[in-house]
Every structure is written in C-alpha cells, then in structure tokens.
Design a protein around this motif. Sequence first.
Motif, PDB file in Angstrom:
ATOM      1  N   LEU A   1      -8.667 -13.917  -6.472  1.00  0.00           N
ATOM      2  CA  LEU A   1      -8.722 -12.487  -6.219  1.00  0.00           C
ATOM      3  C   LEU A   1      -8.092 -11.753  -7.406  1.00  0.00           C
ATOM      4  CD1 LEU A   1      -7.590 -12.295  -2.479  1.00  0.00           C
ATOM      5  CD2 LEU A   1      -9.924 -12.293  -3.373  1.00  0.00           C
ATOM      6  N   TYR A   2      -8.343 -10.474  -7.515  1.00  0.00           N
ATOM      7  CA  TYR A   2      -7.748  -9.704  -8.604  1.00  0.00           C
ATOM      8  C   TYR A   2      -6.243  -9.579  -8.406  1.00  0.00           C
ATOM      9  CZ  TYR A   2     -12.283  -8.507 -10.485  1.00  0.00           C
ATOM     10  OH  TYR A   2     -13.522  -8.585 -11.064  1.00  0.00           O
TER      11      TYR A   2
ATOM     12  N   ARG B   1     -11.409 -16.240   3.554  1.00  0.00           N
ATOM     13  CA  ARG B   1     -11.757 -15.660   4.849  1.00  0.00           C
ATOM     14  C   ARG B   1     -11.585 -14.148   4.824  1.00  0.00           C
ATOM     15  NH1 ARG B   1      -8.760 -20.123   8.792  1.00  0.00           N
ATOM     16  NH2 ARG B   1     -10.020 -21.916   8.112  1.00  0.00           N
ATOM     17  N   LEU B   2     -10.617 -13.663   4.035  1.00  0.00           N
ATOM     18  CA  LEU B   2     -10.416 -12.228   3.925  1.00  0.00           C
ATOM     19  C   LEU B   2     -11.654 -11.560   3.313  1.00  0.00           C
ATOM     20  CD1 LEU B   2      -8.515  -9.766   4.131  1.00  0.00           C
ATOM     21  CD2 LEU B   2      -7.700 -10.330   1.822  1.00  0.00           C
ATOM     22  N   GLN B   3     -12.199 -12.170   2.269  1.00  0.00           N
ATOM     23  CA  GLN B   3     -13.394 -11.620   1.625  1.00  0.00           C
ATOM     24  C   GLN B   3     -14.558 -11.563   2.607  1.00  0.00           C
ATOM     25  OE1 GLN B   3     -14.047 -13.002  -2.620  1.00  0.00           O
ATOM     26  NE2 GLN B   3     -12.407 -14.422  -2.027  1.00  0.00           N
ATOM     27  N   LEU B   4     -14.724 -12.632   3.398  1.00  0.00           N
ATOM     28  CA  LEU B   4     -15.828 -12.670   4.357  1.00  0.00           C
ATOM     29  C   LEU B   4     -15.636 -11.651   5.475  1.00  0.00           C
ATOM     30  CD1 LEU B   4     -16.304 -16.557   4.644  1.00  0.00           C
ATOM     31  CD2 LEU B   4     -17.744 -14.937   3.400  1.00  0.00           C
ATOM     32  N   SER B   5     -14.405 -11.477   5.914  1.00  0.00           N
ATOM     33  CA  SER B   5     -14.169 -10.606   7.067  1.00  0.00           C
ATOM     34  C   SER B   5     -14.388  -9.133   6.722  1.00  0.00           C
ATOM     35  CB  SER B   5     -12.744 -10.809   7.599  1.00  0.00           C
ATOM     36  OG  SER B   5     -11.809 -10.422   6.623  1.00  0.00           O
TER      37      SER B   5
ATOM     38  N   LEU C   1     -10.261  -6.280  -3.588  1.00  0.00           N
ATOM     39  CA  LEU C   1      -9.408  -7.266  -2.930  1.00  0.00           C
ATOM     40  C   LEU C   1      -8.456  -7.839  -3.971  1.00  0.00           C
ATOM     41  CD1 LEU C   1     -12.163  -9.153  -0.912  1.00  0.00           C
ATOM     42  CD2 LEU C   1     -10.569  -7.456  -0.027  1.00  0.00           C
ATOM     43  N   ALA C   2      -7.193  -8.000  -3.613  1.00  0.00           N
ATOM     44  CA  ALA C   2      -6.224  -8.476  -4.588  1.00  0.00           C
ATOM     45  C   ALA C   2      -5.093  -9.212  -3.907  1.00  0.00           C
ATOM     46  CB  ALA C   2      -5.668  -7.310  -5.403  1.00  0.00           C
ATOM     47  N   ARG C   3      -4.514 -10.133  -4.682  1.00  0.00           N
ATOM     48  CA  ARG C   3      -3.262 -10.767  -4.278  1.00  0.00           C
ATOM     49  C   ARG C   3      -2.166 -10.105  -5.106  1.00  0.00           C
ATOM     50  NH1 ARG C   3      -1.231 -16.931  -5.564  1.00  0.00           N
ATOM     51  NH2 ARG C   3       0.629 -16.917  -4.235  1.00  0.00           N
TER      52      ARG C   3
ATOM     53  N   ASP D   1       2.771 -13.900  -1.016  1.00  0.00           N
ATOM     54  CA  ASP D   1       1.989 -13.898   0.233  1.00  0.00           C
ATOM     55  C   ASP D   1       1.586 -12.478   0.612  1.00  0.00           C
ATOM     56  OD1 ASP D   1       4.500 -13.012   0.782  1.00  0.00           O
ATOM     57  OD2 ASP D   1       4.703 -14.052   2.705  1.00  0.00           O
ATOM     58  N   GLU D   2       1.438 -11.623  -0.423  1.00  0.00           N
ATOM     59  CA  GLU D   2       1.071 -10.232  -0.174  1.00  0.00           C
ATOM     60  C   GLU D   2      -0.313  -9.956  -0.767  1.00  0.00           C
ATOM     61  OE1 GLU D   2       4.177  -7.866  -1.797  1.00  0.00           O
ATOM     62  OE2 GLU D   2       5.695  -8.600  -0.391  1.00  0.00           O
ATOM     63  N   PHE D   3      -1.171  -9.353   0.063  1.00  0.00           N
ATOM     64  CA  PHE D   3      -2.546  -9.075  -0.328  1.00  0.00           C
ATOM     65  C   PHE D   3      -2.849  -7.603  -0.099  1.00  0.00           C
ATOM     66  CE2 PHE D   3      -2.234 -13.517   0.621  1.00  0.00           C
ATOM     67  CZ  PHE D   3      -3.099 -14.154  -0.244  1.00  0.00           C
ATOM     68  N   ALA D   4      -3.946  -7.136  -0.707  1.00  0.00           N
ATOM     69  CA  ALA D   4      -4.332  -5.744  -0.541  1.00  0.00           C
ATOM     70  C   ALA D   4      -5.844  -5.653  -0.420  1.00  0.00           C
ATOM     71  CB  ALA D   4      -3.837  -4.890  -1.704  1.00  0.00           C
ATOM     72  N   VAL D   5      -6.283  -4.719   0.409  1.00  0.00           N
ATOM     73  CA  VAL D   5      -7.709  -4.423   0.550  1.00  0.00           C
ATOM     74  C   VAL D   5      -7.883  -2.923   0.334  1.00  0.00           C
ATOM     75  CG1 VAL D   5      -9.704  -4.447   2.076  1.00  0.00           C
ATOM     76  CG2 VAL D   5      -8.051  -6.329   2.152  1.00  0.00           C
ATOM     77  N   LEU D   6      -8.835  -2.574  -0.513  1.00  0.00           N
ATOM     78  CA  LEU D   6      -9.092  -1.170  -0.818  1.00  0.00           C
ATOM     79  C   LEU D   6     -10.408  -0.764  -0.155  1.00  0.00           C
ATOM     80  CD1 LEU D   6      -8.137   1.284  -2.426  1.00  0.00           C
ATOM     81  CD2 LEU D   6      -9.482   0.448  -4.358  1.00  0.00           C
ATOM     82  N   LEU D   7     -10.349   0.252   0.680  1.00  0.00           N
ATOM     83  CA  LEU D   7     -11.528   0.725   1.396  1.00  0.00           C
ATOM     84  C   LEU D   7     -11.832   2.154   0.974  1.00  0.00           C
ATOM     85  CD1 LEU D   7     -10.644  -0.585   4.984  1.00  0.00           C
ATOM     86  CD2 LEU D   7     -11.962  -1.737   3.201  1.00  0.00           C
ATOM     87  N   HIS D   8     -13.090   2.407   0.625  1.00  0.00           N
ATOM     88  CA  HIS D   8     -13.481   3.763   0.232  1.00  0.00           C
ATOM     89  C   HIS D   8     -14.907   4.030   0.712  1.00  0.00           C
ATOM     90  CE1 HIS D   8     -15.362   1.660  -3.247  1.00  0.00           C
ATOM     91  NE2 HIS D   8     -14.252   0.961  -3.238  1.00  0.00           N
TER      92      HIS D   8
END
Length: 774
Positions: free
Chosen positions: A349-350, A405-409, A424-426, A430-437
């Motif tokens: 992930l980025y 699984r995060l990418q698929l979900s 999507l990024a790490r 153990d911290e991840f982020a998802v950007l929604l727009h």
Amino acid sequence: MRLSRRVRVLILPVLVLSYLITFIGIYQVQKKSLIDFISSQAKLQLNQLVDSMNRYLSFADTYFPSLVRSAEIRQYLNVEDKRFKALAVEGNLETAIQDLDEIDFQYISLAIFFPDNSIEFYYENSGDPFSTIDPDIPIIVKKMREEQIISNRYLLSKNNKTRLLYIRFIDRYTQRKPLMKEWEQSIAVVMAFDATDFDELRKTLKEEQNSNTLVFGIDSEKKVTTDSLISVAYDIPNLGNIVLNVSDEKISGQLRELEKRMLLSFLILTLCSYVMLIFLIKRYITSPIEVLEKDLTNVLEGNKDKPNAYDSQDEVGSLSRAFVRVYEQLHKVYEVTKEMAERDALTKLYNRRTFTQCLERVIDRAHRKVKKVALLYIDLDNFKFVNDKFGHEAGDILLKTFAERLQLSVRTTDIVINVNDHDLARLAGDEFAVLLHDFDKEAVLYKVAERILKLFEGGFDCEAGYFPVSASIGIAVYPDDGSKPTELISNADTAMYQAKHAGKNQYAFYSQELAVQARRDKEIETELKKRDFTEFEVFYMPIYNAKKIKISGVEALLRWQSSVLGFVSPADFIPIAESRGYFETIDFWVIGQVIKDIPQLQALYGTDLKIAINISSAHLSSTHFIDKLSTVFSESKVDISIIQLEITETFEISDIGKVEKNLALLKNIGVSLAIDDFGAGYTSLVQLLNYPIDTIKVDKTLVDMMVDNRRCAMVISLIKYLKHQGFKVTVEGIEHKVQAEQLIAAGCDDLQGYLYCKPMPLSYHTQMAKASSS
C-alpha cells in the motif's frame, strides 16, 4: 556554458593564435625573400651600369697609351707647323672613335699641357669653335705635376654627367716616362670623354625605379657609405666605386603591401577555417548531442517512454545506445526505488508521505468542486499482543492479509464511490488509512467503516493463524473537520483514539468534544516539555495497618498545579508523559523529592514507615532505568528497605521474560515491589506467581463491586487467595466503613482510601501530626 557556445568561444582564439604564429613565420620568410629579390635586382642593375662603365674604361685603357706614343703626337711635338700637327692628332683621335660601334662618344677631348701648365693643344668633338677646356682639368694637372704623379685617371660628375679623365706625363722627345731630373720639362697629355651610354642607362634605371628610388655615388678617392637597407657597390680600381642604394621608402612600401596581403589572407583563412570548423563540429558533434539531449529531456519530462538509439557508428551513436542501456537499467531501479519510496514494503500500500501528497491533491480538487473528502484512520487493536506472543513473522502475515482484504472491501461494487490505489495507505506499524471522495451521502462512510470492522468479526483469521485482533476507526471529513492534510489526519487520529477509549472494535467521527480534548492534550504536552518542576508537588496518601488502624506507610502521589492550565489531573498528564517519553525525567524528580522528604516523614510516622513510589511500567522494558535508580539510591544514603516501588498492573507485557528479569534486578537493589491497580489490567494470577512481587494493591474497581453480595464474595476470595500465595495485600479506594470491615475480615494487610485520609502535601501531614499530639 553550453558545448556549442564553448566550442565557438574556444576555437576562435586557438585558430587566431595558430594562424597568427604561422603567418608571422610566413611573413618573415616572405620579407627576407622580398629583400633578397630587391637586392638581386639592384645587383643586376649595378652590373649593367658597371658593364657600361667598363666599356669606356676598356677603350680608354687601350687607346690612350697608344695615342700617347703615336707618331701623331711625336710629330706634333717635334714639327713646327702647329696647324698640320693638330690636324694629324685630331684625325687620329677621330679615326679611333669611328672604329667604336658599341660606344657612343658625344663628347671627347684631347689636351697637351706644357711644363708651365699652359695648354699647348686642345681639341674636342663638340664642333664649337669657341669651346674651352673644363676648368677642373688644369687644376688636376697642376696638382699631379706638383705631386710628381706620372699617370692617373679621374672621374668627374657634374649635372648628372659622368666625365672620365686620363692624364699622363711624358718626355717631350722620347714620349716615355720622364726622368726625375727632367720632370720639370715633362709634358702632360690629357684625354677626357663623357660616359654617355652610362649616363643614359643610369637615367633609364632611375625612371624605371620611379625617379629617386635609386641613388648613385661615384668617388675616386673614397668609398661611398650609406644607411639604406639595401645598398650594392662596385669598386673600379684607381677610379673609385659605384654605389646603388635602394630607397627605404620603396622597400617599406612593398613590405606594407606584403603585410596587407598577409593580413587579408590571415583574416580570410581564419574566418573560413572558423566557419568550416563550426559547421563541421555542429554537423557531426554538437547537433547530434543536442538532439540526444532533447531526446533525453523529453524522456525525463515524460513526453517519451525512452530515448532513441541511433544507428550511426560514431561516438554519438555509441553514446545514445549507451544511454538507452543506462536508462533501461536506471528505469528498472527507478521503478523499484519509486515503489520503495511511495509504497510500504510489506503491504504494497502507499506510505504516509505519498498518501499525504495524494490527500493534498484530493483536497485541492474538492475545494474547486465544493465536494467533501473523508479520511478513515484505522488502528488494529491488540496487534502488539500478536507480535509479542506469536512473533513478528506472524504479525507481518496478519498486516499483509489485512491490507489485501481492505482493498477488496472498499472496492466492492455496491459502494458507489471511487477508490484508487493511492487512496489506501499504511501510515505506521498497525495504522492504515482509507481516503473516500466523490460521495454524496455520509451514509457511505458508515457502510465502509462497518465493512472494515466486519473483517474482524470473531477475530482475524489468516495464514499465520487466528488472532483476537479488532480495529478502531476514526473518521474526519473535509472541510468540516479540517482544511489541510495534516489537520485532517490529526483529527482522524484523534477520533480513532476516541474509538479505542470507548471500547475498541468500533468507529468514531471527529467532533468538537474530541477537538477540545485533543487541544487540551496538546496544551498539556506543550507544558510538559518545559519540565518546570516548580509547578509539581508530591502529595502523600497514608496507608493504614488493617489490624491497628495505624499509619504504616505513605504513597507518594504527583500533583501538578500549572500556571497556564490550572490543576491538571494525574489521569490526564501521566498517560501523555508516558506516550511522549517524558516519564523517566518525571519519575526521577519524584524519587529525588521523596528522598528529601524521608527524614521528615520518618520523624512524623516512625522509622519503620513504608514509602511507596509509583513508577511507569514502561521502565520494565530496559535495564537503563534500573542502573540509574541504583545509582540514585546509593548516593542518597537512605535505607532502601523502606522504599516500595509500585508498578501499574495495567501495563501490557511485550516480553514476559524481560519483565521477570528486570523485576528481579529491581528486587536485588533492596527495594520491595508492589503491583498497583490489580484487577483492572492484564496480569494473570499465574504470572503473579512468577513475578518477585511483595505486595498486591487491589484496585478500587473491585472494591466498588462489593455492594453486590456475589461480587463481594469474589473479592474476598481473591484476597484470601493472594494471602495464601504469600503476598501482602493492600486495598485501595475504600470509602465506606462497611467495606473496611469486610476487607479486614478477609485478612488484607493494609487499607487506603478517602475513608481514612486524602492525599496531602507534607506540610499538611506536619500540621496533622502537631494537632494530634496536642
């Protein structure tokens, strides 16, 4: 400076210098050749003049001696009839002249001087009956007679005419050389003639050489000297010399003409060479290099995929092919490096840096289009437990599986939303982020968050095993919760911690309440950085012996009255101090202050007073704290046995073996050890048996449960169990007398709570002791 310009700048001086040296050499050679040519020409002209003069001299040298001895002269001297004698002499002279075809005598004369220097006979071929002898001749004859010079020849030059003079003294009767005793009676025979052809030739040469270019000098007595650059001379014996001088002006003129031609040739050759070299260099070197540079620039700017490989077999072609090979290799390295720089090596992930850049672009676009952007900050709960218990390899597998699984979900088709790779990024371990727009309703955010949480339903199952891991999600929305990337990430992180504190395995939206708390935490952190210990004070809370209801010890508790923030609760600042790494400095300040207060405390409550000091559980991860603590105690000269170090039971164990070892080291110092807040943390009863612990302090949460009979029995049973295992038991948070009675009956050793006394500064303890004694 570019190569093309550098070539132009460098080549011209080199050409100028090279050709200048060459042309200077050529000029010197040409100058010498020109001077040699003019000198040779002058010699040739002089030879012509000398040849002309020699013809006259040859005639005179041959004819004059024969004339002197001729019968005509004898008859003239011996016969009385002077008219007849003169005609004979004149006839002889004219006959001799007529026999000469190659010599022109425009003037010739013959004279006979008697001993008294009078002219006995004079003849010239001018045809003028009134002609007279040249006035210089009698003077010369007289001088010769005086000096007794028998024979000589002279050259007279007047009005650009050259006149030769032959003089001989003879005996009147014998026509031979006179004897010295008869010298006074000798007769002088004088023949004079003009070198007409010589003068004509000299005049012609002067005209050919532009008037005064040639200068002649004839001197019968001495050689003519000159300062001319070119001067040639010819010696005529017993007569003088003929000198031909070439005018310096003529030589300088020809040299200037030569210089002009050389300079013009130099300029033309230099310019032609320069233009030709520049053309050739540009044609075969700089232009191909510029094309290659432009090609590489297009590649670097992304206008082309790769540089062209030229087919030419010259160096530029080889260079282009080498560039292609290097580019291909560098491109491969670049792709790998780019991926390493932009992506997380484990999950692909980025990373945080790339995600932040992407967030900036998305926010800029959302600002232009007046859209919202949501950031989901995800932290895996209990992941540290997986790493510690099952190893980092298992943890890596878990993270990698979760990323997939995060990418698929979030890309499931039933969510009407765009999610790209860079969304999507790490961000950390153990911290991840998802950007929604590009979403219209916030209901989408709920759905995405719930879908992520669903991945942890009943734990997380992966190739490495099944793990009790969940997720806490914080959600922040642009522009409501932040207008900048760093602000949005920070607020989503704050919301994530709110979800954790609320019980984990859930999501929370950023709110103003969270903002207030986050701002408060930031202010606390800012003040803690100052390390202003003048604002800190140690309060002491008495611990009572359960049987005697007498103070058997005190617990040192830190209090902070900030000049900026006011009173700050330990529950607020201690977690921040531990998370930011300030706990060690604070703990040692507290220990140092307690050591100073020990004498006064012992004076109030006796020398057997037990003094409890809380230390951060983070100290158990290394031996540095233990070594430093040992040094402090040894320097203080206090009785270490009265010190009890209390370790919060809520600490998470990262390495059980290391914790046991460090607890043993603390025990070896001579202090006693206590587990604080037992019942509210992670320590199991089995672990307690392995730890070198002296005292267990039961947490207030268990005491509060005693209002329920069933739970009260459980607490009492726990106390009895601990006592049976050999631990001293202290119960905290006692607020009611009934609780105290039940705990005493259960067999606990010490009691602590507001029922007996609140934490007080040392000064209050002193006042309380004085009041009780009075």
